[in-house]
Design an enzyme around this catalytic site. Structure first.
Site, short mmCIF file in Angstrom:
data_model
loop_
_atom_site.label_atom_id
_atom_site.label_comp_id
_atom_site.label_asym_id
_atom_site.label_seq_id
_atom_site.Cartn_x
_atom_site.Cartn_y
_atom_site.Cartn_z
N HIS A 101 9.59 8.74 13.95
CA HIS A 101 8.47 7.86 13.57
C HIS A 101 7.19 8.67 13.39
O HIS A 101 6.14 8.37 13.97
CB HIS A 101 8.27 6.77 14.62
CG HIS A 101 7.66 5.52 14.06
ND1 HIS A 101 8.09 4.26 14.36
CD2 HIS A 101 6.64 5.33 13.18
CE1 HIS A 101 7.37 3.35 13.72
NE2 HIS A 101 6.48 3.99 12.99
N GLN A 102 7.29 9.72 12.56
CA GLN A 102 6.15 10.61 12.39
C GLN A 102 5.53 10.55 11.00
O GLN A 102 4.64 11.35 10.67
CB GLN A 102 6.55 12.06 12.70
CG GLN A 102 7.41 12.72 11.61
CD GLN A 102 7.58 14.21 11.82
OE1 GLN A 102 8.35 14.63 12.67
NE2 GLN A 102 6.87 15.03 11.06
N ALA A 103 6.00 9.58 10.18
CA ALA A 103 5.51 9.56 8.80
C ALA A 103 3.99 9.42 8.72
O ALA A 103 3.36 9.92 7.81
CB ALA A 103 6.19 8.43 8.03
N THR A 125 11.36 4.65 5.90
CA THR A 125 10.18 5.05 6.69
C THR A 125 9.42 3.80 7.11
O THR A 125 8.26 3.86 7.46
CB THR A 125 9.24 5.96 5.88
OG1 THR A 125 8.85 5.28 4.68
CG2 THR A 125 9.87 7.29 5.54
N SER A 126 10.10 2.63 7.07
CA SER A 126 9.38 1.37 7.31
C SER A 126 9.59 0.84 8.73
O SER A 126 8.73 1.03 9.59
CB SER A 126 9.79 0.35 6.26
OG SER A 126 8.77 -0.58 6.07
N ARG A 127 10.69 0.21 8.99
CA ARG A 127 11.02 -0.26 10.34
C ARG A 127 12.53 -0.21 10.52
O ARG A 127 13.28 -0.60 9.61
CB ARG A 127 10.53 -1.69 10.58
CG ARG A 127 9.04 -1.82 10.87
CD ARG A 127 8.63 -1.23 12.23
NE ARG A 127 7.20 -1.32 12.48
CZ ARG A 127 6.29 -0.41 12.14
NH1 ARG A 127 6.66 0.70 11.53
NH2 ARG A 127 5.01 -0.58 12.44
N ASP A 164 12.97 7.72 9.28
CA ASP A 164 11.84 8.00 10.15
C ASP A 164 11.73 6.95 11.25
O ASP A 164 10.94 7.08 12.17
CB ASP A 164 10.54 8.03 9.33
CG ASP A 164 9.34 8.45 10.18
OD1 ASP A 164 9.44 9.51 10.83
OD2 ASP A 164 8.34 7.72 10.23
N GLU A 202 14.77 2.58 18.49
CA GLU A 202 13.92 3.74 18.76
C GLU A 202 13.02 3.57 19.99
O GLU A 202 12.53 4.55 20.55
CB GLU A 202 13.02 4.05 17.55
CG GLU A 202 11.92 3.02 17.29
CD GLU A 202 11.05 3.37 16.09
OE1 GLU A 202 11.60 3.63 15.00
OE2 GLU A 202 9.82 3.36 16.23
N LYS A 228 0.81 -1.22 0.00
CA LYS A 228 0.00 0.00 0.00
C LYS A 228 0.85 1.28 0.00
O LYS A 228 0.63 2.19 -0.78
CB LYS A 228 -0.93 -0.01 1.22
CG LYS A 228 -2.01 -1.09 1.11
CD LYS A 228 -2.87 -1.18 2.33
CE LYS A 228 -2.21 -1.89 3.49
NZ LYS A 228 -1.87 -3.30 3.26
P1 NAI Z 1 1.86 -3.86 2.84
O1 NAI Z 1 1.65 -5.14 3.55
O2 NAI Z 1 0.72 -3.25 2.10
O3 NAI Z 1 3.09 -4.00 1.82
C1 NAI Z 1 4.28 -4.63 2.13
C2 NAI Z 1 4.86 -5.16 0.84
O4 NAI Z 1 6.14 -5.72 1.13
C3 NAI Z 1 4.01 -6.25 0.17
O5 NAI Z 1 3.77 -5.91 -1.18
C4 NAI Z 1 4.86 -7.51 0.32
O6 NAI Z 1 4.71 -8.41 -0.77
C5 NAI Z 1 6.27 -6.92 0.37
N1 NAI Z 1 7.22 -7.78 1.02
C6 NAI Z 1 7.11 -8.43 2.19
N2 NAI Z 1 8.22 -9.14 2.46
C7 NAI Z 1 9.06 -8.93 1.42
C8 NAI Z 1 10.36 -9.39 1.11
N3 NAI Z 1 11.03 -10.22 1.93
N4 NAI Z 1 10.92 -8.98 -0.03
C9 NAI Z 1 10.25 -8.17 -0.88
N5 NAI Z 1 9.01 -7.69 -0.64
C10 NAI Z 1 8.42 -8.06 0.50
O7 NAI Z 1 2.42 -2.86 3.94
P2 NAI Z 1 2.35 -1.26 3.94
O8 NAI Z 1 1.06 -0.80 4.50
O9 NAI Z 1 2.76 -0.76 2.60
O10 NAI Z 1 3.47 -0.92 5.02
C11 NAI Z 1 4.83 -1.21 4.79
C12 NAI Z 1 5.58 -1.00 6.09
O11 NAI Z 1 5.58 0.38 6.41
C13 NAI Z 1 4.93 -1.64 7.34
O12 NAI Z 1 5.29 -2.99 7.48
C14 NAI Z 1 5.47 -0.82 8.45
O13 NAI Z 1 6.65 -1.43 8.91
C15 NAI Z 1 5.81 0.52 7.80
N6 NAI Z 1 4.98 1.62 8.32
C16 NAI Z 1 5.63 2.73 8.80
C17 NAI Z 1 4.90 3.81 9.30
C18 NAI Z 1 5.56 5.06 9.80
O14 NAI Z 1 4.90 5.92 10.38
N7 NAI Z 1 6.86 5.26 9.60
C19 NAI Z 1 3.44 3.75 9.38
C20 NAI Z 1 2.87 2.55 8.78
C21 NAI Z 1 3.62 1.53 8.30
#
Ligand code: NAI
Length: 325
Positions: free
Chosen positions: A293-295, A230-232, A256, A261, A152
């Site tokens: 972590h404000q994204a 901005t992921s983890r 982020d 953290e 997403k």
């Molecule tokens: P999502 O589940 O919609 O998309 C994750 C994508 O990563 C999927 O298309 C999946 O197939 C792919 N994926 C998973 N494992 C993989 C691998 N080993 N190799 C290649 N691709 C792989 O998740 P979304 O909603 O897009 O969120 C992604 C990440 O963003 C979350 O897991 C979270 O850690 C982080 N996040 C950070 C925020 C922030 O405020 N900084 C807020 C919300 C989420």
């Protein structure tokens, strides 16, 4: 129902109260962990955020207290022992999609800031320093951006990058046909690393992705790559990134999230002596932008988080429970 909200932040309270209706909420500013879990006694639902530690011990105690639901107010769930919660019969819900745009837009904000050095310009001009030396950036137009994970958030970010006229390379376990039609090209991981001027992470943290960005993967990147996470935090070996910044392999880094953290982000530590030497080192680089972590932090996201969290809680109450992770 009686709901205890751990890691409750001031910025989210009004949103949660708006959707709480008849429920009784207790806000706890500290995290849920083995030391604080007893506070959950007497409640029906526990709500947690990204850095709460919902491990076996915590889940065992929540089970003893008769907790009916663990409701995450975030998308990522790497901090919850899901299989143990399942074995104890406690459903776990999350907010899978609260605003992918919020995180995608923050990602682009980090790229624009680092590239055009507006974080430096802001301070210079306020000190009557109108000199432009050192502020040279590059056009984003027609540059190649590598997007790791096109779920997403990665998808929303890819569309923003396409809007800037960038070429977008992607790596994911599965391809998104809409993105392909828009011109995104899926490639192998190593090709993405080697061909991208900017690399942005949008995959979850799990056993397969821990320290995906390490000495070896960084060595395959272009010299002068811009790196955004901005992921983890755990996706990146921080020491390897510091080394790459020192060697100027990485031109700029936008973070982020940060591996360690947990006891820092979201809180005011301005009067404390920072004990984390890696974070301290990262903050010395002029070309590193760290946000706490404000994204996700937009009005729309907070509204969706509160709404979805209470939908989960209400569905438990009405025994109309449909979804868990
Ligand atoms: P999502 O589940 O919609 O998309 C994750 C994508 O990563 C999927 O298309 C999946 O197939 C792919 N994926 C998973 N494992 C993989 C691998 N080993 N190799 C290649 N691709 C792989 O998740 P979304 O909603 O897009 O969120 C992604 C990440 O963003 C979350 O897991 C979270 O850690 C982080 N996040 C950070 C925020 C922030 O405020 N900084 C807020 C919300 C989420």
């Amino acid at each position: 129902m009686k709901i205890i909200v751990f890691s409750a932040h001031n910025f989210e309270k009004e949103y949660l109260l708006h959707y709480a209706n008849e429920h009784i909420i207790t806000f706890i500013s500290g995290p849920l962990n083995s030391d604080t879990v007893t506070l959950a006694k007497g409640h029906d639902v526990v709500s947690v955020f990204t850095n709460d530690k919902v491990n076996k011990d915590v889940i065992d105690q929540l089970s003893d207290f008769g907790i009916k639901l663990i409701a995450l107010r975030c998308a990522g769930f790497n901090n919850v022992d899901l299989s143990h919660a399942k074995s104890k019969g406690i459903p776990v819900t999350r907010v899978p999609e609260y605003s992918p745009q919020a995180i995608a837009e923050h990602t682009m904000a980090m790229i624009l800031t680092l590239n055009r050095k507006t974080h430096k310009a802001y301070n210079r001009v306020r000190e009557n320093n109108f000199n432009l030396d050192g502020l040279v950036g590059f056009d984003l137009y027609q540059k190649t951006i590598g997007v790791i994970g096109t779920g997403k958030i990665g998808k929303a970010f890819s569309k923003i990058a396409l809007g800037f006229g960038c070429k977008v390379l992607a790596f994911d376990l599965s391809k998104d046909s809409e993105l392909e039609e828009l011109g995104v090209r899926y490639v192998e991981f190593d090709e993405l690393l080697a061909s991208s001027k900017i690399i942005s992470l949008h995959i979850p943290l799990n056993n397969n992705t821990y320290h995906l960005i390490n000495d070896s993967s960084i060595s395959k990147m272009q010299n002068g790559v811009v790196f955004i996470n901005t992921s983890r935090g755990g996706l990146v070996d921080t020491k390897a990134l510091i080394k790459a910044l020192k060697e100027k392999k990485v031109l700029a880094a936008g973070l982020d999230v940060y591996e360690e953290e947990e006891n820092l982000f979201f809180d005011d530590h301005s009067m404390d002596v920072l004990q984390d030497d890696d974070l301290a080192r990262l903050m010395t680089f002029p070309n590193t932008l760290i946000t706490s972590h404000q994204a996700f932090l937009t009005h729309e996201a907070l509204t969706n988080i509160a709404q979805t969290t209470f939908e989960s809680i209400n569905s438990i109450e009405s025994q109309n429970f449909e979804y868990s992770i």
